[in-house]
Design an enzyme around this catalytic site. Structure first.
Site, PDB file in Angstrom:
ATOM      1  N   CYS A 168       7.372  -3.272  -4.466  1.00  0.00           N
ATOM      2  CA  CYS A 168       6.833  -3.356  -3.288  1.00  0.00           C
ATOM      3  C   CYS A 168       7.817  -3.005  -2.200  1.00  0.00           C
ATOM      4  O   CYS A 168       8.246  -1.847  -2.094  1.00  0.00           O
ATOM      5  CB  CYS A 168       6.495  -4.827  -3.017  1.00  0.00           C
ATOM      6  SG  CYS A 168       5.598  -5.250  -1.617  1.00  0.00           S
ATOM      7  N   ASP A 225      -5.200  -1.680  -4.869  1.00  0.00           N
ATOM      8  CA  ASP A 225      -3.911  -2.272  -3.935  1.00  0.00           C
ATOM      9  C   ASP A 225      -4.514  -2.145  -2.395  1.00  0.00           C
ATOM     10  O   ASP A 225      -4.612  -1.152  -1.823  1.00  0.00           O
ATOM     11  CB  ASP A 225      -2.532  -1.414  -4.026  1.00  0.00           C
ATOM     12  CG  ASP A 225      -1.559  -2.214  -3.310  1.00  0.00           C
ATOM     13  OD1 ASP A 225      -1.849  -2.770  -2.284  1.00  0.00           O
ATOM     14  OD2 ASP A 225      -0.404  -1.947  -3.688  1.00  0.00           O
ATOM     15  N   HIS A 260      -2.070  -4.728  -5.993  1.00  0.00           N
ATOM     16  CA  HIS A 260      -0.594  -4.840  -5.790  1.00  0.00           C
ATOM     17  C   HIS A 260       0.011  -5.739  -6.555  1.00  0.00           C
ATOM     18  O   HIS A 260      -0.636  -6.765  -6.953  1.00  0.00           O
ATOM     19  CB  HIS A 260      -0.433  -5.041  -4.104  1.00  0.00           C
ATOM     20  CG  HIS A 260       0.949  -4.909  -3.737  1.00  0.00           C
ATOM     21  ND1 HIS A 260       1.550  -3.621  -3.513  1.00  0.00           N
ATOM     22  CD2 HIS A 260       1.693  -5.890  -3.199  1.00  0.00           C
ATOM     23  CE1 HIS A 260       2.653  -3.865  -2.934  1.00  0.00           C
ATOM     24  NE2 HIS A 260       3.073  -5.110  -2.892  1.00  0.00           N
TER      25      HIS A 260
END
Length: 291
Positions: A168, A225, A260
């Site tokens: 991330c 995501d 994600h």
């Protein structure tokens, strides 16, 4: 990831020279903002056969705490820098280091938010972003990662075989570091933001740096995501083909049915099949690159 990159322009620049480190110890457990942890899927890697624990890395304005794991008795182990999500160096990142150490690496995860605050003790993601993440300058992060490489070299690790991986926020940083350190041999960026606004804190985004990449990057992204639009991933793939020599051999793999944070085994977003496949792709990428 900063969902509102325009916010960055509202954040004042931080001094890189102050000596007040707000985080001097990593503690134990998972970050408050990720509770409750999915205990049934969270991977626990033991430290048998490893030298694992906290270290202090000298940086230009003091000492930065980090977590380090490597095989016991390893001689000239290759080095992998591990860059956390916005939650800092909590148990998931430490475990990731131990997994890499079991694969033969000296893995180092620095607490890169140490001057700005401790994200592990905050239970609100918006608060972590506003108070800590958006105030952590890229230049400071690059310098701190360089300091980790220097520390590893001083301890006998093989920094001629150097890689980086991150998740991330750390995925974005992995792209940036690939355009920063010519010593780097490979990078694996897990679902890191690729585009965004420019500011004093974050002057460049990965998309801006394809012409400057010095190490090939493996990008691992989720097709579901919602924070990283698939069109930005596709645009990055096209841009890489027109970039530096390292950019041209970089690759992006998209897992169509993954959200994600699909590698984060302690969260509901975890997808076992995709996470395990991505891990093997990363290790193969490092080996292919001589790390």
């Amino acid at each position: 990831m900063n969902p509102n990159p325009e916010f960055d322009s509202l954040v004042p620049a931080q001094s890189f020279d102050r000596r007040s480190f707000l985080v001097t110890s990593l503690g134990a457990g998972f970050a408050l903002a990720v509770q409750p942890v999915m205990a049934q899927t969270a991977i626990r890697t033991d430290d048998s056969g490893l030298l694992a624990g906290e270290i202090k890395v000298p940086v230009k304005d003091g000492e930065m705490v980090a977590y380090r794991a490597l095989p016991k008795g390893a001689s000239k182990a290759p080095v992998v820098l591990v860059v956390s999500e916005i939650f800092g160096v909590h148990e998931y990142i430490k475990d990731t280091c131990r997994r890499l150490a079991k694969a033969g690496y000296c893995a180092i995860a620095p607490e890169l938010f140490a001057r700005q605050g401790d994200p592990r003790g905050i239970d609100s993601i918006p608060e972590i972003l506003a108070k800590i993440v958006y105030k952590t300058p890229d230049a400071q992060v690059m310098s701190d990662l360089d300091a980790c490489v220097a520390w590893a070299a001083s301890k006998g690790a093989d920094t001629n075989r150097l890689a980086i991986t991150g998740f991330c926020w750390g995925g974005r940083i992995s792209w940036l570091y690939s355009a920063h350190n010519p010593q780097l041999k490979a990078a694996a960026a897990w679902y890191g933001r690729l585009v965004g606004g420019a500011s004093e804190i974050t002057p460049k985004q990965p998309m801006d740096l394809v012409g400057q990449l010095m190490a090939p990057v493996l990008g691992l992204y989720g097709g579901l995501d919602t924070g990283i639009p698939l069109e930005t991933v596709e645009s990055m793939e096209k841009a890489l083909k027109q970039g530096s020599a390292a950019a041209k051999v970089s690759e992006i793999h998209v897992y169509d049915n993954a959200p994600h944070a699909f590698h984060a085994d302690y969260r509901p977003s975890y997808r076992k099949e995709e996470a395990e496949d991505g891990w093997q792709r990363m290790l193969a990428w490092f080996r292919k690159s001589g790390v």
